[in-house]
Design a protein around this motif. Structure first.
Motif, mmCIF file in Angstrom:
data_model
loop_
_atom_site.group_PDB
_atom_site.id
_atom_site.type_symbol
_atom_site.label_atom_id
_atom_site.label_comp_id
_atom_site.label_asym_id
_atom_site.label_seq_id
_atom_site.Cartn_x
_atom_site.Cartn_y
_atom_site.Cartn_z
ATOM 1 N N GLU A 1 -5.434 0.891 0.627
ATOM 2 C CA GLU A 1 -5.375 1.695 1.520
ATOM 3 C C GLU A 1 -4.888 3.151 1.053
ATOM 4 N N LEU A 2 -3.917 3.037 0.134
ATOM 5 C CA LEU A 2 -3.292 4.203 -0.361
ATOM 6 C C LEU A 2 -3.970 4.742 -1.569
ATOM 7 N N ARG A 50 4.269 3.222 0.433
ATOM 8 C CA ARG A 50 4.148 4.541 -0.713
ATOM 9 C C ARG A 50 5.505 4.151 -1.508
ATOM 10 N N LYS A 55 -1.749 0.956 8.131
ATOM 11 C CA LYS A 55 -1.561 2.232 8.331
ATOM 12 C C LYS A 55 -0.156 2.619 8.868
ATOM 13 N N ALA A 65 2.151 2.964 6.169
ATOM 14 C CA ALA A 65 1.965 3.615 5.014
ATOM 15 C C ALA A 65 3.126 4.241 4.213
#
Length: 207
Positions: A173-174, A109, A102, A105
């Protein structure tokens, strides 16, 4: 005459770090192509010319963000592998790594969005990150096999599977995971990944 190598001053290092942090946020939110060097300079609080004193071009900023970020994440992961000798240990390692994703992130990305459009970025990550991490992970699993912790197998295949599952966990997670996933759900996912890695999905009582 003896020449003393130039070392960046603390202020230069801080400026470079500030540029990378600003670029990572902008690339993650609006994409590499949509981000101008003027945008980067403004977000970093520096003159546009300062960008090119630290980086040859905008693409070099993108490449450094991706490679530096992955090196840090995977280095932390591999340092923890020395404790991974049981089901509970591997689930704890996965849970900690997934929790820390997290914090990374934006970097992830940037990697997932931009690597598909920039072959040089993919190649740099492959050479400077993936290949090196694969060698270290393979050596770790070979040691585990030699000690009888894992059954005899090709350690490179085990390393590929392990790093692949870790990458998929980060990608989920994304994408497919809920944005506000609870700590309990994150723990369950980590334990599930650890269980599948160690035991597979085949019910051995029916074989």
């Amino acid at each position: 005459m003896l020449r003393i190598a130039h070392r960046p001053s603390p202020s230069e290092t801080e400026t470079r770090t500030r540029i990378l942090q600003a670029a990572q946020q902008l690339f993650a939110r609006q994409g590499y192509d949509a981000t101008t060097t003027r945008d980067l300079a403004r977000a970093a609080g520096v003159a546009e010319g300062t960008l090119f004193r630290h980086f040859d071009h905008k693409k070099s900023i993108l490449v450094e963000i991706a490679t530096q970020g992955w090196v840090e994440i995977l280095t932390d992961l591999l340092m923890e592998l020395s404790e991974m000798a049981s089901y509970r240990a591997i689930s704890q390692v996965m849970h900690k790594r997934m929790s820390n994703l997290k914090q990374n992130a934006d970097m992830m990305r940037v990697c997932f969005m931009e690597a598909q459009f920039h072959p040089e970025l993919r190649d740099r990550i492959q050479v400077e990150v993936i290949a090196k991490m694969m060698d270290v992970t393979e050596a770790f699993f070979q040691t585990a096999i030699d000690r009888g912790i894992y059954r005899p197998m090709n350690p490179r295949i085990i390393a590929r599977v392990f790093l692949g599952m870790f990458a998929i966990a980060g990608f989920s997670e994304l994408t497919i995971m809920e944005p506000n996933i609870s700590p309990r759900e994150l723990q369950e996912m980590a334990e599930g990944i650890a269980d599948i890695f160690l035991n597979g999905v085949l019910d051995k009582t029916n074989t």
